[in-house]
Motif scaffolding. Structure first.
Motif, PDB file in Angstrom:
ATOM      1  N   PRO A 120      17.796  42.610 101.172  1.00  0.00           N
ATOM      2  CA  PRO A 120      18.867  42.453 102.168  1.00  0.00           C
ATOM      3  C   PRO A 120      19.517  43.756 102.617  1.00  0.00           C
ATOM      4  N   THR A 121      19.242  44.843 101.929  1.00  0.00           N
ATOM      5  CA  THR A 121      19.779  46.136 102.366  1.00  0.00           C
ATOM      6  C   THR A 121      18.777  46.887 103.252  1.00  0.00           C
ATOM      7  N   ALA A 167      11.420  42.397  90.570  1.00  0.00           N
ATOM      8  CA  ALA A 167      12.587  41.596  90.970  1.00  0.00           C
ATOM      9  C   ALA A 167      13.727  42.488  91.441  1.00  0.00           C
ATOM     10  N   GLN A 168      13.891  43.615  90.807  1.00  0.00           N
ATOM     11  CA  GLN A 168      14.978  44.531  91.175  1.00  0.00           C
ATOM     12  C   GLN A 168      14.802  45.015  92.614  1.00  0.00           C
ATOM     13  N   THR A 169      13.573  45.371  92.970  1.00  0.00           N
ATOM     14  CA  THR A 169      13.316  45.824  94.343  1.00  0.00           C
ATOM     15  C   THR A 169      13.457  44.680  95.327  1.00  0.00           C
ATOM     16  N   ILE A 170      12.923  43.523  94.963  1.00  0.00           N
ATOM     17  CA  ILE A 170      12.995  42.370  95.876  1.00  0.00           C
ATOM     18  C   ILE A 170      14.448  41.978  96.144  1.00  0.00           C
ATOM     19  N   SER A 171      15.283  42.053  95.135  1.00  0.00           N
ATOM     20  CA  SER A 171      16.701  41.702  95.298  1.00  0.00           C
ATOM     21  C   SER A 171      17.411  42.637  96.266  1.00  0.00           C
ATOM     22  N   ALA A 172      16.865  43.824  96.458  1.00  0.00           N
ATOM     23  CA  ALA A 172      17.493  44.805  97.356  1.00  0.00           C
ATOM     24  C   ALA A 172      17.049  44.647  98.807  1.00  0.00           C
ATOM     25  N   TRP A 195      15.921  43.493 107.223  1.00  0.00           N
ATOM     26  CA  TRP A 195      16.928  42.421 107.180  1.00  0.00           C
ATOM     27  C   TRP A 195      18.017  42.666 108.199  1.00  0.00           C
ATOM     28  N   THR A 196      18.412  43.904 108.376  1.00  0.00           N
ATOM     29  CA  THR A 196      19.618  44.209 109.157  1.00  0.00           C
ATOM     30  C   THR A 196      19.338  44.612 110.599  1.00  0.00           C
TER      31      THR A 196
END
Lengths: 222, 194
Positions: free
Chosen positions: A176-177, A169-174, A181-182
């Motif tokens: 957007p960085t 979950a910690q990696t998945i939450s990141a 994504w960008t």
């Protein structure tokens, strides 16, 4: 207020000859590019696996430098096109940098091999001299990594392994960085989809992730 | 074989010195020439359809449809007296006419650009232009369709009177009169408001 013919003509010219907006141009180019395929190219018989790969490539647009670029000046796009060997270098560098869960490896799939890369509706590998958009390789690798992390979270969730689930979950939450994504390859419809998955992961709801993975995470692994 | 997306991308930077006719003839069989053909003419087709339609999204759809038809027809293209631009805009006009038969009964205002580069007008000038654009659109809708069409082809697609005549089925002289009458009618409409 225009009162003379030349003034009316100047007004007509000024307002009717405005160029397309960049977003309009991109949308139009996307559609016409698709029409080319429907009109001219012989489509190979598509397997279920290749249909999913088509979705992956459509999302990433690695083989669509023009359609996915999001640049205003098309002539500048050429500066961002790289030949196959350079694209492979980008893929290899990304695979060395983008993290995977412990014990996981990069799959043996066409998307990670420039010499055998398949774009949509293509049955043969690209010939020498084909070009790819710089940055597309890194996004491809991140996309495959995201799917592997999604699978990691699902396995942990379904087996009740809280520690493993939290790490994923910690990696998945990141995400957007990430460049995924960008970068110009992304757009809002795509990031909205990923955000649903991330929201589900953060709230413990596996359903958005299951749906996403079922539709978008089959890369035609041999 | 290059994918279509790659062809559009690589065609962008190619220096194509072909005339419109030469390019159209090559595009009958050459996929790179098809991409170049599309890129060369897409603005003109869109501007005409935008001037003609009530909705920019509709104009985009019709532009795409026009090129789908044009690209399919290019293998059969034969140079005529009016040239390939007139040929292409006639395809676009037919697409617009077909759409008009099914159009919704309301007017949508053309949105102005929101992403202005630094050398573009500031907000006050845009506000003035918005008002002018709205008033012009209303006045254009009051014109007979053929006059409106002629103005869209002239000022949107930058066709000559001869080319416009080929598209709408009139002589060059008749087309010139049509355009003059349309402009005079607009002038009169503005004067009546004063």
């Amino acid at each position: 207020m225009p009162k003379t013919d030349p003034a009316i003509e100047e007004l007509l010219l000024r307002l009717l000859s405005r160029p397309m907006r960049a977003a309009q141009r991109d949308a139009l180019d996307n559609r016409v590019a698709s029409s080319f395929l429907g009109a001219g190219e012989a489509r190979p018989a598509r397997t279920k696996r290749s249909r999913r790969l088509i979705l992956l490539v459509a999302l990433l647009a690695v083989a669509m430098p023009f359609a996915a670029a999001g640049v205003d000046d098309l002539s500048a796009l050429l500066d961002r096109l790289v030949p196959g060997p350079e694209f492979q270098t980008e893929l290899d560098a990304a695979m060395a940098e983008v993290p995977l869960p412990d014990g996981r490896a990069w799959p043996d799939v066409p998307s990670l091999d420039a010499a055998n890369f398949r774009g949509p509706y293509e049955s043969d590998p690209p010939p020498d001299g084909d070009y790819y958009q710089a940055g597309g390789g890194h996004s491809t690798v991140e996309y495959i990594a995201a799917c592997i992390w999604f699978d990691e979270w699902l396995v942990a969730h379904d087996s009740g392994d809280a520690e493993r689930q939290a790490a994923a979950a910690q990696t998945i939450s990141a995400i957007p960085t990430w460049d995924l994504w960008t970068s110009p390859f992304s757009d809002k419809s795509y990031t909205d989809l990923l955000q649903r998955v991330i929201d589900g992961v953060e709230s413990g709801d596996a359903e958005p992730l299951r749906q996403f993975a079922a539709l978008n995470c089959d890369f035609g692994e041999e | 074989m290059k994918s279509t997306y790659q062809l559009i991308g690589t065609a962008v930077g190619d220096a194509c010195s072909d005339s419109d006719e030469e390019l159209a003839l090559r595009a009958g069989t050459d996929r790179e020439a098809q991409a170049q053909f599309y890129l060369r003419h897409r603005e003109a087709v869109f501007r005409y359809l935008r001037a003609r339609c009530r909705d920019e999204d509709v104009a985009l759809d019709l532009t795409a449809m026009s090129f789908e038809k044009a690209l399919a027809a290019l293998p059969r293209y034969q140079p005529g007296t009016a040239g390939v631009r007139a040929w292409l805009l006639r395809i676009a006009r037919n697409a617009a006419t077909d759409h008009d038969r099914r159009r919704r009964p309301f007017i949508s205002f053309w949105p102005m650009n929101t992403d202005q580069p630094s050398d573009q007008p500031g907000p006050e000038e845009i506000a003035i232009t918005r008002d002018e654009a709205f008033r012009l659109q209303v006045r254009l809708l009051d014109l007979p369709e053929i006059q409106r069409d002629a103005l869209a082809l002239r000022y949107g697609a930058d066709l000559t009177a001869g080319e416009i005549g080929t598209v709408i089925g009139k002589s060059e002289e008749a087309t010139q009169k049509l355009i003059r009458r349309a402009v005079a009618r607009l002038k009169e409409a503005y004067r009546a408001e004063d």
